[in-house]
Motif scaffolding. Structure first.
Motif, PDB file in Angstrom:
ATOM      1  N   GLU A   1      -2.556  -8.244  -4.677  1.00  0.00           N
ATOM      2  CA  GLU A   1      -1.917  -7.908  -3.399  1.00  0.00           C
ATOM      3  C   GLU A   1      -0.555  -8.569  -3.246  1.00  0.00           C
ATOM      4  O   GLU A   1       0.318  -8.046  -2.596  1.00  0.00           O
ATOM      5  CB  GLU A   1      -2.820  -8.308  -2.232  1.00  0.00           C
ATOM      6  CG  GLU A   1      -4.038  -7.428  -2.096  1.00  0.00           C
ATOM      7  CD  GLU A   1      -3.683  -5.970  -1.817  1.00  0.00           C
ATOM      8  OE1 GLU A   1      -2.829  -5.706  -0.954  1.00  0.00           O
ATOM      9  OE2 GLU A   1      -4.272  -5.098  -2.474  1.00  0.00           O
TER      10      GLU A   1
ATOM     11  N   ASP B   1       0.833  -1.214   0.000  1.00  0.00           N
ATOM     12  CA  ASP B   1       0.000   0.000   0.000  1.00  0.00           C
ATOM     13  C   ASP B   1       0.863   1.258   0.000  1.00  0.00           C
ATOM     14  O   ASP B   1       0.554   2.234  -0.692  1.00  0.00           O
ATOM     15  CB  ASP B   1      -0.950   0.010   1.197  1.00  0.00           C
ATOM     16  CG  ASP B   1      -2.082  -0.993   1.037  1.00  0.00           C
ATOM     17  OD1 ASP B   1      -2.369  -1.395  -0.105  1.00  0.00           O
ATOM     18  OD2 ASP B   1      -2.673  -1.384   2.065  1.00  0.00           O
TER      19      ASP B   1
ATOM     20  N   GLU C   1       1.038   4.031  -3.046  1.00  0.00           N
ATOM     21  CA  GLU C   1       0.775   5.446  -2.747  1.00  0.00           C
ATOM     22  C   GLU C   1       1.942   6.330  -3.207  1.00  0.00           C
ATOM     23  O   GLU C   1       1.736   7.376  -3.824  1.00  0.00           O
ATOM     24  CB  GLU C   1       0.540   5.606  -1.249  1.00  0.00           C
ATOM     25  CG  GLU C   1       0.173   6.997  -0.812  1.00  0.00           C
ATOM     26  CD  GLU C   1      -0.066   7.059   0.687  1.00  0.00           C
ATOM     27  OE1 GLU C   1       0.480   7.980   1.318  1.00  0.00           O
ATOM     28  OE2 GLU C   1      -0.788   6.204   1.217  1.00  0.00           O
TER      29      GLU C   1
END
Length: 139
Positions: free
Chosen positions: A130, A9, A13
């Motif tokens: 993921e 994550d 970002e």
């Protein structure tokens, strides 16, 4: 040596933010400013933009290409193992960049192409699984 890892994550970002910042910086340049030298020896800003755009296209394609092999590189080791003869002779690569960059009618057209490539790369990164699975490998 321990593999370099970054939480997914956080990496997503950071990539999205940095891609947007790079695109914004390029969009702020005029045609003439894009033709100015960059900090990379022998490369104009336009050459550098084309180089990054090609890398973003490669990244988006790689993320969409299935593989049955497990990941074989970590984040730090990928580029060190990439075959490259540019340390021996940079001229062919610089000339390829110049020919590619000169194919645009105006330097700003390369910025529009960069925006498209950035969009594809961001979409690929944000929609990637993921974690690598046995049927998919990402470097």
């Amino acid at each position: 040596m321990e593999a370099l890892t970054v939480p997914l994550d956080e990496a997503r970002e950071l990539f999205v933010a940095q891609a947007a910042e790079f695109l914004a910086a390029c969009e702020a340049l005029s045609d003439l400013e894009l033709l100015d030298p960059s900090r990379c020896r022998g490369w104009s800003r336009l050459d550098l933009l084309v180089h990054v755009r090609a890398g973003l296209d490669e990244m988006a394609a790689d993320l969409a290409t299935p593989s049955t092999a497990p990941p074989d590189h970590d984040a730090a080791g990928y580029w060190g193992s990439h075959p490259d003869d540019r340390d021996e002779d940079v001229v062919p690569h610089v000339m390829w960049l110049r020919r590619t960059a000169s194919a645009y009618g105006r330097p700003r057209a390369a910025v529009r192409h960069l925006a498209d490539s950035t969009g594809r790369a961001v979409a690929a990164v944000t929609s990637a699984a993921e974690a690598p699975s046995p049927s998919r490998t990402r470097c």
